[in-house]
Design a protein around this motif. Structure first.
Motif, short mmCIF file in Angstrom:
data_model
loop_
_atom_site.label_atom_id
_atom_site.label_comp_id
_atom_site.label_asym_id
_atom_site.label_seq_id
_atom_site.Cartn_x
_atom_site.Cartn_y
_atom_site.Cartn_z
N PRO A 1 0.80 -1.23 0.00
CA PRO A 1 0.00 0.00 0.00
C PRO A 1 0.83 1.28 0.00
O PRO A 1 0.43 2.28 -0.60
N HIS A 2 1.98 1.30 0.67
CA HIS A 2 2.77 2.53 0.78
C HIS A 2 4.03 2.48 -0.09
O HIS A 2 4.96 3.27 0.14
N SER A 3 4.06 1.62 -1.05
CA SER A 3 5.25 1.48 -1.89
C SER A 3 5.26 2.55 -2.99
O SER A 3 4.22 2.93 -3.53
N LYS A 4 6.47 3.04 -3.30
CA LYS A 4 6.65 3.99 -4.40
C LYS A 4 7.09 3.31 -5.69
O LYS A 4 7.09 3.92 -6.76
N ILE A 5 7.49 2.05 -5.60
CA ILE A 5 7.94 1.30 -6.78
C ILE A 5 6.72 0.58 -7.34
O ILE A 5 6.40 -0.55 -6.95
N THR A 6 6.03 1.23 -8.27
CA THR A 6 4.78 0.68 -8.79
C THR A 6 4.80 0.42 -10.28
O THR A 6 3.83 -0.07 -10.82
N ASN A 7 5.90 0.75 -10.97
CA ASN A 7 6.00 0.48 -12.40
C ASN A 7 7.43 0.05 -12.73
O ASN A 7 8.35 0.23 -11.91
N PHE A 8 7.59 -0.49 -13.92
CA PHE A 8 8.88 -1.07 -14.28
C PHE A 8 9.96 0.00 -14.42
O PHE A 8 11.13 -0.24 -14.12
N GLY A 9 9.59 1.20 -14.89
CA GLY A 9 10.57 2.27 -15.01
C GLY A 9 11.17 2.64 -13.67
O GLY A 9 12.40 2.80 -13.54
#
Length: 207
Positions: free
Chosen positions: A96-104
Motif C-alpha cells: 500500500p505505501h510502496s513507491k515502486i509501482t512500475n517497471f521504469g
C-alpha cells in the motif's frame, strides 16, 4: 500484448523456415524455436539467447582474460539489474505505501542500488523487496571490486609493456656497445701484429 508477441515469434519462425534452403534440415536444427512458438509459456527461455551473444562477443574480443572478464561483468550487470527490477516490482507493487509501482521506477531503483549510489527516492517497504535490495547491494559491491581490479590489471599491463620496451632498447644499446668494444679489440690485436716492436700497439718511434 502477450498474444501479439507470440504472433510475432510465429511469423519470425515461418519466415526463416520459408527462406531456408534445406527446410527439413533447418527445422530439425531449430526444434527449440519450434517449441517456443508451439508452447507460448516457454517464451521466457528466449532469454538464454543472451548467453549465446556473450559467447559470440567473447570470440570477437579475443581470448584475453581481461576481455572475458569485461564481457562477463557487463553481461552480469545487465542481467542482475533487469532481474532485480522485476523481483522488486513483483514484491513492491501490491504494497500500500510502496513507491515502486512500475517497471521504469524499478529499473531506476535497481541502477542506483547496484552502483551503491542510493538517492533514497525509492525505498523497498516489503520484506521481499528489502531482501532483493540487500542481494543487489552485495552484488553491486562485488561488481565494483571486479571493475576496479580489472582496471588496475590493465594499467599494470600497460606499465609492464612500456618497461619491457625500454628494457629491450637498453639491451640493444648494450649489445651495440659490446660489439664496438669487440671491434676495437680486434683492431688493437691487428695493430700489435703489424707492429710487434711496439708493446702497446703504437707505431715505432712514437711514445
Amino acid at each position: 500484448m502477450i498474444w501479439g508477441s507470440w504472433g510475432l515469434f510465429a511469423v519470425d519462425f515461418l519466415i526463416k523456415l520459408v527462406l531456408a534452403e534445406d527446410r527439413a534440415r533447418w527445422f530439425l536444427g531449430h526444434l527449440i524455436d519450434f517449441f517456443l512458438v508451439a508452447l507460448p509459456f516457454l517464451q521466457p527461455l528466449r532469454l538464454l539467447r543472451v548467453f549465446t551473444l556473450f559467447a559470440v562477443m567473447q570470440r570477437i574480443f579475443g581470448k584475453a582474460l581481461r576481455g572475458r572478464i569485461a564481457i562477463y561483468v557487463v553481461g552480469s550487470s545487465v542481467l542482475l539489474v533487469f532481474l532485480s527490477a522485476l523481483a522488486v516490482l513483483e514484491a513492491e507493487r501490491p504494497a500500500p505505501h510502496s513507491k515502486i509501482t512500475n517497471f521504469g521506477d524499478a529499473i531506476w531503483w535497481a541502477c542506483e542500488t547496484v552502483t551503491t549510489v542510493g538517492f533514497g527516492d525509492f525505498v523497498p517497504v516489503t520484506v521481499e523487496g528489502r531482501v532483493v535490495a540487500v542481494g543487489l547491494m552485495v552484488c553491486g559491491l562485488a561488481l565494483v571490486g571486479v571493475i576496479a581490479a580489472t582496471l588496475a590489471s590493465w594499467l599494470i599491463a600497460q606499465v609492464s609493456i612500456v618497461e619491457e620496451v625500454e628494457a629491450q632498447e637498453t639491451r640493444a644499446e648494450l649489445t651495440e656497445l659490446i660489439e664496438m668494444v669487440g671491434a676495437l679489440r680486434v683492431e688493437l690485436a691487428q695493430l700489435k701484429i703489424a707492429n710487434p716492436s711496439a708493446p702497446d700497439g703504437s707505431p715505432p718511434g712514437r711514445s
